[in-house]
Write a protein that holds these residues in place. Structure first.
Motif, PDB file in Angstrom:
ATOM      1  N   LEU A 193      31.893  57.827  33.107  1.00 59.31           N
ATOM      2  CA  LEU A 193      32.479  57.700  34.442  1.00 59.31           C
ATOM      3  C   LEU A 193      33.946  57.283  34.357  1.00 59.31           C
ATOM      4  CD1 LEU A 193      29.567  55.998  36.436  1.00 59.31           C
ATOM      5  CD2 LEU A 193      30.199  58.419  36.343  1.00 59.31           C
ATOM      6  N   THR A 194      34.281  56.457  33.374  1.00 60.59           N
ATOM      7  CA  THR A 194      35.671  56.044  33.187  1.00 60.59           C
ATOM      8  C   THR A 194      36.540  57.231  32.773  1.00 60.59           C
ATOM      9  OG1 THR A 194      35.025  53.793  32.559  1.00 60.59           O
ATOM     10  CG2 THR A 194      37.229  54.531  31.910  1.00 60.59           C
ATOM     11  N   VAL A 195      36.041  58.017  31.819  1.00 59.06           N
ATOM     12  CA  VAL A 195      36.776  59.210  31.357  1.00 59.06           C
ATOM     13  C   VAL A 195      37.020  60.152  32.531  1.00 59.06           C
ATOM     14  CG1 VAL A 195      36.585  61.332  29.996  1.00 59.06           C
ATOM     15  CG2 VAL A 195      36.009  59.124  28.964  1.00 59.06           C
ATOM     16  N   THR A 196      35.992  60.361  33.339  1.00 61.11           N
ATOM     17  CA  THR A 196      36.112  61.263  34.489  1.00 61.11           C
ATOM     18  C   THR A 196      37.182  60.791  35.457  1.00 61.11           C
ATOM     19  OG1 THR A 196      33.777  61.885  34.325  1.00 61.11           O
ATOM     20  CG2 THR A 196      34.877  62.310  36.423  1.00 61.11           C
ATOM     21  N   ARG A 197      37.172  59.490  35.772  1.00 63.49           N
ATOM     22  CA  ARG A 197      38.128  58.953  36.731  1.00 63.49           C
ATOM     23  C   ARG A 197      39.555  58.974  36.175  1.00 63.49           C
ATOM     24  NH1 ARG A 197      36.329  56.976  41.139  1.00 63.49           N
ATOM     25  NH2 ARG A 197      38.311  55.899  41.521  1.00 63.49           N
ATOM     26  N   VAL A 198      39.698  58.668  34.900  1.00 58.96           N
ATOM     27  CA  VAL A 198      41.035  58.642  34.299  1.00 58.96           C
ATOM     28  C   VAL A 198      41.637  60.048  34.270  1.00 58.96           C
ATOM     29  CG1 VAL A 198      42.299  58.268  32.142  1.00 58.96           C
ATOM     30  CG2 VAL A 198      40.641  56.566  32.918  1.00 58.96           C
ATOM     31  N   VAL A 199      40.854  61.027  33.857  1.00 56.24           N
ATOM     32  CA  VAL A 199      41.367  62.405  33.751  1.00 56.24           C
ATOM     33  C   VAL A 199      41.637  62.999  35.131  1.00 56.24           C
ATOM     34  CG1 VAL A 199      40.877  64.744  32.941  1.00 56.24           C
ATOM     35  CG2 VAL A 199      40.204  62.774  31.543  1.00 56.24           C
ATOM     36  N   LEU A 200      40.742  62.761  36.067  1.00 53.50           N
ATOM     37  CA  LEU A 200      40.941  63.318  37.410  1.00 53.50           C
ATOM     38  C   LEU A 200      42.067  62.606  38.158  1.00 53.50           C
ATOM     39  CD1 LEU A 200      37.277  63.915  38.701  1.00 53.50           C
ATOM     40  CD2 LEU A 200      38.948  65.626  37.968  1.00 53.50           C
ATOM     41  N   GLY A 201      42.281  61.350  37.850  1.00 54.08           N
ATOM     42  CA  GLY A 201      43.360  60.604  38.495  1.00 54.08           C
ATOM     43  C   GLY A 201      43.179  60.514  39.998  1.00 54.08           C
ATOM     44  N   ASP A 202      44.171  60.973  40.734  1.00 55.58           N
ATOM     45  CA  ASP A 202      44.138  60.906  42.200  1.00 55.58           C
ATOM     46  C   ASP A 202      43.061  61.811  42.802  1.00 55.58           C
ATOM     47  OD1 ASP A 202      46.239  59.144  42.126  1.00 55.58           O
ATOM     48  OD2 ASP A 202      47.776  60.695  42.402  1.00 55.58           O
ATOM     49  N   HIS A 203      42.550  62.730  42.002  1.00 51.80           N
ATOM     50  CA  HIS A 203      41.540  63.659  42.509  1.00 51.80           C
ATOM     51  C   HIS A 203      40.118  63.096  42.368  1.00 51.80           C
ATOM     52  CE1 HIS A 203      44.752  66.558  42.734  1.00 51.80           C
ATOM     53  NE2 HIS A 203      44.972  66.489  41.433  1.00 51.80           N
ATOM     54  N   ALA A 204      40.002  61.931  41.744  1.00 48.97           N
ATOM     55  CA  ALA A 204      38.680  61.332  41.544  1.00 48.97           C
ATOM     56  C   ALA A 204      38.119  60.814  42.860  1.00 48.97           C
ATOM     57  CB  ALA A 204      38.774  60.189  40.534  1.00 48.97           C
ATOM     58  N   THR A 205      36.820  60.854  42.988  1.00 47.31           N
ATOM     59  CA  THR A 205      36.150  60.349  44.176  1.00 47.31           C
ATOM     60  C   THR A 205      36.262  58.825  44.226  1.00 47.31           C
ATOM     61  OG1 THR A 205      34.547  62.160  44.056  1.00 47.31           O
ATOM     62  CG2 THR A 205      33.966  60.279  45.431  1.00 47.31           C
ATOM     63  N   SER A 206      36.514  58.289  45.382  1.00 48.79           N
ATOM     64  CA  SER A 206      36.658  56.840  45.531  1.00 48.79           C
ATOM     65  C   SER A 206      35.343  56.123  45.237  1.00 48.79           C
ATOM     66  CB  SER A 206      37.110  56.499  46.957  1.00 48.79           C
ATOM     67  OG  SER A 206      38.335  57.124  47.252  1.00 48.79           O
ATOM     68  N   LEU A 207      35.460  54.908  44.708  1.00 49.90           N
ATOM     69  CA  LEU A 207      34.272  54.099  44.453  1.00 49.90           C
ATOM     70  C   LEU A 207      33.671  53.663  45.781  1.00 49.90           C
ATOM     71  CD1 LEU A 207      35.576  51.829  41.549  1.00 49.90           C
ATOM     72  CD2 LEU A 207      34.124  53.857  41.365  1.00 49.90           C
ATOM     73  N   THR A 208      32.341  53.721  45.869  1.00 52.03           N
ATOM     74  CA  THR A 208      31.651  53.336  47.094  1.00 52.03           C
ATOM     75  C   THR A 208      30.507  52.385  46.767  1.00 52.03           C
ATOM     76  OG1 THR A 208      30.044  55.166  46.976  1.00 52.03           O
ATOM     77  CG2 THR A 208      32.164  55.631  48.050  1.00 52.03           C
ATOM     78  N   ALA A 209      29.816  51.969  47.804  1.00 52.93           N
ATOM     79  CA  ALA A 209      28.665  51.074  47.613  1.00 52.93           C
ATOM     80  C   ALA A 209      27.534  51.777  46.875  1.00 52.93           C
ATOM     81  CB  ALA A 209      28.179  50.577  48.974  1.00 52.93           C
ATOM     82  N   ASP A 210      27.602  53.118  46.821  1.00 60.03           N
ATOM     83  CA  ASP A 210      26.548  53.897  46.170  1.00 60.03           C
ATOM     84  C   ASP A 210      26.797  54.059  44.672  1.00 60.03           C
ATOM     85  OD1 ASP A 210      24.168  55.444  46.277  1.00 60.03           O
ATOM     86  OD2 ASP A 210      25.348  57.293  46.203  1.00 60.03           O
ATOM     87  N   THR A 211      27.979  53.670  44.196  1.00 65.91           N
ATOM     88  CA  THR A 211      28.336  53.878  42.794  1.00 65.91           C
ATOM     89  C   THR A 211      27.429  53.105  41.838  1.00 65.91           C
ATOM     90  OG1 THR A 211      30.660  54.249  43.387  1.00 65.91           O
ATOM     91  CG2 THR A 211      30.184  53.711  41.093  1.00 65.91           C
ATOM     92  N   ALA A 212      27.243  51.813  42.100  1.00 67.68           N
ATOM     93  CA  ALA A 212      26.407  50.987  41.222  1.00 67.68           C
ATOM     94  C   ALA A 212      24.951  51.459  41.192  1.00 67.68           C
ATOM     95  CB  ALA A 212      26.488  49.525  41.639  1.00 67.68           C
ATOM     96  N   PRO A 213      24.315  51.744  42.358  1.00 61.66           N
ATOM     97  CA  PRO A 213      22.940  52.249  42.327  1.00 61.66           C
ATOM     98  C   PRO A 213      22.807  53.567  41.569  1.00 61.66           C
ATOM     99  CG  PRO A 213      23.469  51.441  44.508  1.00 61.66           C
ATOM    100  CD  PRO A 213      24.751  51.451  43.732  1.00 61.66           C
ATOM    101  N   ARG A 214      23.820  54.431  41.687  1.00 66.41           N
ATOM    102  CA  ARG A 214      23.764  55.700  40.966  1.00 66.41           C
ATOM    103  C   ARG A 214      23.855  55.477  39.460  1.00 66.41           C
ATOM    104  NH1 ARG A 214      27.779  60.071  43.572  1.00 66.41           N
ATOM    105  NH2 ARG A 214      26.574  61.468  42.213  1.00 66.41           N
ATOM    106  N   ALA A 215      24.729  54.564  39.042  1.00 65.24           N
ATOM    107  CA  ALA A 215      24.853  54.249  37.617  1.00 65.24           C
ATOM    108  C   ALA A 215      23.541  53.660  37.094  1.00 65.24           C
ATOM    109  CB  ALA A 215      26.002  53.268  37.389  1.00 65.24           C
ATOM    110  N   LEU A 216      22.916  52.807  37.893  1.00 66.96           N
ATOM    111  CA  LEU A 216      21.623  52.237  37.523  1.00 66.96           C
ATOM    112  C   LEU A 216      20.574  53.340  37.442  1.00 66.96           C
ATOM    113  CD1 LEU A 216      19.892  49.749  36.956  1.00 66.96           C
ATOM    114  CD2 LEU A 216      19.541  49.514  39.420  1.00 66.96           C
ATOM    115  N   GLY A 217      20.682  54.315  38.335  1.00 70.41           N
ATOM    116  CA  GLY A 217      19.768  55.450  38.321  1.00 70.41           C
ATOM    117  C   GLY A 217      19.876  56.245  37.038  1.00 70.41           C
ATOM    118  N   VAL A 218      21.098  56.382  36.512  1.00 79.12           N
ATOM    119  CA  VAL A 218      21.292  57.088  35.247  1.00 79.12           C
ATOM    120  C   VAL A 218      20.582  56.349  34.116  1.00 79.12           C
ATOM    121  CG1 VAL A 218      22.967  57.817  33.516  1.00 79.12           C
ATOM    122  CG2 VAL A 218      23.508  58.084  35.933  1.00 79.12           C
TER     123      VAL A 218
END
Length: 253
Positions: free
Chosen positions: A129-154
């Protein structure tokens, strides 16, 4: 706990386990980097759109190969014939001599596997997820309240997938069949996904329904909530493990 610790050391001592770690840690971040880089170039050239909310998460569905391998070798290694100095016996004979209770042995093995895969999945998810956000930069999706549950889901998806592979290997006592079937279905041709395109019930097969825990842009005629997906996949895993444990306890080593 001492038995679980011994099983953890045994698992970490397998060369195939380290191959699994490398696959788990490298595949998802590498694919995420390539996909994000391609997306950025396409956006800059005016030929592509901003990646959806599944960017980074969908790549983690491929890295689960490492978890599959760990789940298989945790059991299949017990049935490999040892060297001449041990009269050609198998590891399982030694394991049952040290821990006569098959239930305790499997409980220790399961604990070691869950801990190992959970750590591997957590690290890989964070890196991907870090690699994705760094490479996409400004085009990356903003972090939301759903981010942590999704990571836990993985993480939960990886753990449950490893346990599914583990349970199937308990039945086959050989790693070739579960490795071939699960890896092909995950990496090359997803038979379950193709089946879901014609049969709605196939959406509830373990790999597809479990992916609903972290994928949101899932192309399907069947809508399944993340929690429901997790519960259904867990049910599949419990069923397979129950059968595997019952068979292991009753047949000769």
């Amino acid at each position: 706990m001492r038995i679980a610790g011994a099983e953890l050391l045994k698992l970490l001592g397998l060369p195939s386990a380290w191959i699994a770690f490398v696959i788990g840690l490298v595949v998802s971040p590498a694919i995420a980097f390539l996909n994000a880089s391609t997306a950025v170039r396409a956006i800059e050239n005016g030929t592509g759109a901003v990646p959806g909310g599944d960017a980074g998460y969908q790549e983690l569905a491929f890295g689960v190969l490492g978890a599959i391998i760990l789940g298989v070798v945790a059991i299949s290694s017990e049935y490999l014939t040892e060297g001449e100095e041990s009269a050609g016996t198998r590891q399982v004979t030694t394991s049952l001599t040290a821990v006569p209770s098959r239930t305790r042995l499997l409980a220790a093995k399961t604990t070691a596997l869950v801990l190992t895969v959970a750590v591997l999945a957590t690290v890989t998810t964070a890196v991907t997820l870090t690699v994705t956000r760094v490479v996409l930069g400004d085009h990356a999706t903003s972090l939301t309240a759903d981010t942590a549950p999704r990571a836990l889901g993985v993480v939960l998806y990886w753990v449950l997938t490893s346990l599914l592979a583990y349970g199937i290997t308990l039945l086959t006592r050989n790693g070739v069949i579960p490795l071939t079937v699960l890896i092909l279905n995950t990496s090359l041709v997803s038979v379950t996904y193709l089946l879901s395109r014609v049969i709605d019930a196939a959406n509830y097969l373990p790999d597809l329904v479990g992916a609903r825990m972290f994928l949101r842009d899932f192309r399907s005629s069947v809508q399944i909530a993340p929690v429901t997906g997790g519960l259904v996949m867990t049910s599949w895993v419990i069923a397979v493990l129950a059968v595997g444990v019952a068979v292991f306890r009753r047949r000769d080593a």
